[in-house]
Design an enzyme around this catalytic site. Sequence first.
Site, PDB file in Angstrom:
ATOM      1  N   PRO A 581       0.896   6.402  -4.343  1.00  0.00           N
ATOM      2  CA  PRO A 581       0.260   5.134  -4.071  1.00  0.00           C
ATOM      3  C   PRO A 581      -0.971   5.072  -3.221  1.00  0.00           C
ATOM      4  CG  PRO A 581       2.629   5.186  -3.688  1.00  0.00           C
ATOM      5  CD  PRO A 581       2.464   6.577  -3.981  1.00  0.00           C
ATOM      6  N   CYS A 582      -1.753   4.133  -3.677  1.00  0.00           N
ATOM      7  CA  CYS A 582      -3.251   4.121  -3.158  1.00  0.00           C
ATOM      8  C   CYS A 582      -2.988   2.865  -1.854  1.00  0.00           C
ATOM      9  CB  CYS A 582      -4.285   3.864  -4.013  1.00  0.00           C
ATOM     10  SG  CYS A 582      -4.248   2.386  -5.052  1.00  0.00           S
ATOM     11  N   ASN A 583      -1.966   2.291  -1.577  1.00  0.00           N
ATOM     12  CA  ASN A 583      -2.095   1.149  -0.600  1.00  0.00           C
ATOM     13  C   ASN A 583      -2.741   1.457   0.443  1.00  0.00           C
ATOM     14  OD1 ASN A 583       0.635   1.606  -2.437  1.00  0.00           O
ATOM     15  ND2 ASN A 583       0.428  -0.692  -1.990  1.00  0.00           N
ATOM     16  N   LEU A 585      -4.986   3.504   1.232  1.00  0.00           N
ATOM     17  CA  LEU A 585      -6.209   4.239   0.808  1.00  0.00           C
ATOM     18  C   LEU A 585      -7.612   3.240   0.412  1.00  0.00           C
ATOM     19  CD1 LEU A 585      -5.021   7.415  -1.158  1.00  0.00           C
ATOM     20  CD2 LEU A 585      -5.423   7.350   1.531  1.00  0.00           C
TER      21      LEU A 585
END
Length: 635
Positions: A581-583, A585
């Site tokens: 997950p890129c939440n 980033l």
Amino acid sequence: MGGLIYSTDENASGEESDKIDWDTEDEEEIQNIPVSSCSSLTISSRDAITGTKIQDAPVSSCSSLTLCGGETIAGNGEASSSRGSSYSKLIHHFVGMGFPENLVVKAVDENEESNTESILETILAYTELESSPKKKQCAISSQWSSDYDESFLDDLSDTDSWFDDEENTSSLSDKEKTLLTLANMGYTVEEASLAMDRCGSEASLDELTDCICAAQMAKAADAYLPEDKPAKRLYNEYDKLKKRKSSVYESLSRKNQRGYEKKILNENEMIRIPKPMIGFGVPCLTESCQVTDRNLPEGATGPPYFYYENVALTPKGVWDSISRFLYDIEPEFVDSKYFCAAARKRGYIHNLPIHNRFPLLPLPPLTIHAAFPLTRNWWPTWDTRTKLNCLQTVIGSAKMTHRIRKALENWDREPPLHVQKYVRDECRKWNLVWVGRNKLAPLECDEVEMLLGFPRNHTRGGGISRTDRYKSLGNSFQVDTVAYHLSVLKDLYPGGINLLSLFSGIGGAEVALHRLGITLKNVLSVEISEVNRNIFRSWWEQTNQKGNLIEVPDVQQVDDNFLGQVMDSFGGFDLVVGGSPCNNLAGSNRVSRDGLDGKQSALFYDYYRILDSMCDIAKRSTLSSNIMGVKLLYS
């Protein structure tokens, strides 16, 4: 409800005012304008749906009007009637909290009296504006990005005018001028600084605004994420996270003793995003421009192969950390606009060969008009977009597209420049397309599926809501891009492949391999979202896959014992693929934009943990087989 538009006597002849209400609420609010004591005003009431003028009412100069800056012009007449005791109590309540009365009155007037939370947020915003040297007049616009003040739009009608005052700007550096430009456009200094850090000092204004818009949309998407339940998801507990990261670092430390020395990089040595973002090559480049060979660090060559993906625009040092964990392999940064009609800037770290790549056929359309030919009939010449921005997990609302339509209908011909800019900004932010005269609409789910390379109706049906479809698609791979990278496996595994798919989502990697004609023999899919698991399982069944599918809902369940049992059952994995997950980033996430230390993006450490464990198990299995072979040879 009719919207009130103020016009001076000079404009009372029936001509349309070039000032447009950009309010975001359902009901149009009265716009406050400064008026000199000798001006007479006419209040023109228009129907909010049709825009038809209803009445003109003269307003004498003795009326009391509130200005945008909070000042009041008082006359001899009665200012207004009493709003009741509830209004007074609300004013006294916030004044008692220590806020200035003029700001409290202004905030209450702009919000419903029952919505105290919204009133408090507005008061805090105005307090911050009042406390700054220049009152940061554009900060409200950056917080509620769809609100455009009329005078602000007028200032932006010509970008050349931003630095007309050479005496005030000649002493500024290029970076400071760019920051000032972005601030004048309505972005906060923090947003502008983050965008410049991510895109580099030589980035164009368009690239910087694209970056900021993508960050704002990512932040908006975070609001749709459900609250995590620590009892069900162990990795959300802070102590578990620390414990897991500690074990990962211990594993990396062991590898350091085997040659993977930790690097301490200065800023000049940090990984930077290339321009253009074409990785080692894209299909549209000639063969002579393609990079066909690279030297991987010792011990990083496959098989087994691995493929990791995440957003390209991350906080400083994130990709350096990811690369260090993944054998110091150089990331391949690719924008999917070279594979489809929408941008999608991503970074990939993998140990796959890079020669003999080939794209999926037929090649997808690369421009908006090629993807959606019917939009040509309605596309205005002043909307010069040929590509869509990154496809997000949320879409523009019907209220917003209705507001744009009403704004455009005020002009028989081409709208003025400040209106054009407003519309273009909203189109770029929400990926709106023209579907009729003055009519814009967000992309439909099947259109997003097509742009991302998924089969039609891939996410449709089975009790999956429209909102869930957009969310699942927005978090997925762009299939054509991934397939181009994985295409080298077709000749390496003619009999099929064993796949370990971490954070599988809706099966982007599996769809890519299937479209390449690579048989999926055994797939271990790890995905926590039940919606995504249902979508992927439905695709698996509808495409009549003959292989073995094992589904696991949580990466925490994939420990060494479980992984060893699965690998023993069919002889190990050929490929590990996934994107954590890129939440934490991506986006202007001021609350939890913590890089790899964030609770969602820290799942990268599980990707590394499982990859490292799989490689160790595979090596032990190979060593054991070799020992058995020697024993049999000499027995």
